[in-house]
Scaffold this active site. Structure first.
Site, PDB file in Angstrom:
ATOM      1  N   GLY A  60     -13.435 -25.407  35.687  1.00  0.00           N
ATOM      2  CA  GLY A  60     -14.810 -25.752  35.989  1.00  0.00           C
ATOM      3  C   GLY A  60     -15.027 -27.249  36.002  1.00  0.00           C
ATOM      4  O   GLY A  60     -14.739 -27.930  36.982  1.00  0.00           O
ATOM      5  N   CYS A 112     -23.264 -16.542  31.414  1.00  0.00           N
ATOM      6  CA  CYS A 112     -24.108 -17.711  31.164  1.00  0.00           C
ATOM      7  C   CYS A 112     -24.941 -17.509  29.902  1.00  0.00           C
ATOM      8  O   CYS A 112     -25.623 -16.484  29.759  1.00  0.00           O
ATOM      9  CB  CYS A 112     -25.021 -17.969  32.353  1.00  0.00           C
ATOM     10  SG  CYS A 112     -26.044 -19.447  32.169  1.00  0.00           S
ATOM     11  N   PRO A 115     -17.981 -21.119  39.320  1.00  0.00           N
ATOM     12  CA  PRO A 115     -19.357 -21.326  39.778  1.00  0.00           C
ATOM     13  C   PRO A 115     -20.099 -22.189  38.758  1.00  0.00           C
ATOM     14  O   PRO A 115     -20.096 -21.880  37.568  1.00  0.00           O
ATOM     15  CB  PRO A 115     -19.932 -19.904  39.840  1.00  0.00           C
ATOM     16  CG  PRO A 115     -19.072 -19.099  38.918  1.00  0.00           C
ATOM     17  CD  PRO A 115     -17.726 -19.733  38.913  1.00  0.00           C
ATOM     18  N   GLY A 154     -12.236 -21.312  30.765  1.00  0.00           N
ATOM     19  CA  GLY A 154     -12.731 -21.914  29.538  1.00  0.00           C
ATOM     20  C   GLY A 154     -11.840 -23.008  29.003  1.00  0.00           C
ATOM     21  O   GLY A 154     -10.735 -22.737  28.542  1.00  0.00           O
ATOM     22  N   GLY A 155     -12.299 -24.264  29.076  1.00  0.00           N
ATOM     23  CA  GLY A 155     -11.601 -25.372  28.450  1.00  0.00           C
ATOM     24  C   GLY A 155     -10.295 -25.782  29.099  1.00  0.00           C
ATOM     25  O   GLY A 155      -9.540 -26.563  28.518  1.00  0.00           O
TER      26      GLY A 155
END
Length: 339
Positions: A230, A97, A14, A209-210
């Protein structure tokens, strides 16, 4: 409600101002199996806002989860109930977040310091819906010890009914770093997420992540149940074309980039008739030809023309001609001027 096996083997994160319904419709053309999420929506926006705008989505987007933000158990429970009624396949609670705006509203990553409150929220949401309630979190925040604090957080929230955690493998640094800086600092710790899955094998654990590509992400599936990409998936969306066959064993051949674009053009035409602005949709396709010849010209043509008054599907059609080499970019511009 239990999660389906392999349902989250590949997920698209998201992302605020990115993963709206137009983006999700576009991505679904590339992969039928990737699990998609809405942008984060606050519980108050669901309760008091324009629900068609906030919650509306295309049935073709399934499977798709609604990500909520908030810290009031009753409000989150009601927002989750409404989201489930609208047809979302999952309700996800954002505990990851790090932005100042989110902290000021007492939700997001700052709630990792309050596992009991998160458990209350999850318990209330779980009681309110029949779809899975999941949590997206970090491995820790600020000076927390990631071993002890993450274990305590996950155990506490799992006891309230959460059976899946999407874990961003980087601490959220809430004091002294901007969200942009927090994308690179402190270092990622994928092994910490792997250890969590080893310790809590009963839970579904998705790592985030990453992760910059499918080859980069796929090896983690030896250790965890799913991977989530993402910004990489947004910048190079056609990487999703390998997901269904590579990660889910599907036999169907994915659409080509041009087939995806043609189908999205059909979708755009219908949305224009409903009053949607062209550039609200075309911004999501800019990376479709990432790494391909004439990709820059494709992006430039859309960026320079999609926002103009009266712009329609011809902008995407012209961009298609440019990237295919059918029509030089300069000729298309001349034709537009002549018109």
């Amino acid at each position: 409600m239990s999660l389906k096996p392999d349902s989250h083997r590949f997920c698209v994160a998201p992302m605020m101002e990115w993963t709206d319904r137009h983006c999700r419709t576009f991505l679904r053309l590339i992969s039928a199996r990737a699990f998609l999420y809405t942008e984060m929506v606050t519980a108050d926006a669901v309760l008091h806002g324009d629900r068609v705008r906030v919650l509306g989505f295309n049935a073709a987007e399934h499977p798709v989860g609604l990500q909520l933000g908030g810290s009031d158990p009753a409000g989150l429970a009601e927002a989750a109930r409404i989201g489930a009624e609208w047809g979302y396949d999952e309700i996800n609670l954002n505990i990851g977040c790090p932005s100042d705006r989110v902290q000021s509203g007492r939700f997001g990553a700052c709630l990792m310091a309050e596992p009991k409150l998160v458990a209350e929220c999850v318990g209330a949401m779980t009681d309110a819906v029949d779809v899975p309630v999941t949590v997206k979190c970090r491995i820790g925040i600020d000076d927390q010890d990631t071993e002890e604090s993450l274990d305590r957080f996950v155990d506490t929230v799992a006891d309230a009914g959460c059976m899946m955690f999407i874990v961003h493998a980087r601490k959220a640094w809430l004091d002294g770093l901007s969200p942009k800086e927090n994308r690179d600092v402190p270092p990622l710790d994928y092994d910490r997420v792997h250890r969590l899955k080893t310790r809590r094998s009963d839970l579904a654990i998705v790592i985030n992540g990453g992760l910059g590509s499918l080859p980069h992400a796929a090896p983690h599936l030896v250790h965890v149940d799913g991977v989530m990409l993402g910004r990489a998936a947004y910048a190079d969306p056609y990487l999703l074309a390998a997901v269904d066959q590579t990660l889910y064993g599907e036999a169907e051949v994915p659409l080509t980039r041009f087939e995806v674009l043609d189908r999205f053009i059909d979708y755009v035409g219908g949305e224009l008739d409903r009053g949607v602005r062209l550039n609200a949709m075309t911004r999501h396709v800019l990376g479709l030809f990432h790494g391909q010849p004439r990709a820059r010209a494709f992006r430039r043509h859309i960026a320079e023309n999609a926002h103009l008054p009266g712009a329609g599907v011809e902008v995407l059609e012209q961009a298609r001609d440019i990237v295919s080499g059918t029509v030089p970019e300069t000729r298309t511009a001349e034709n537009r001027s002549a018109a």
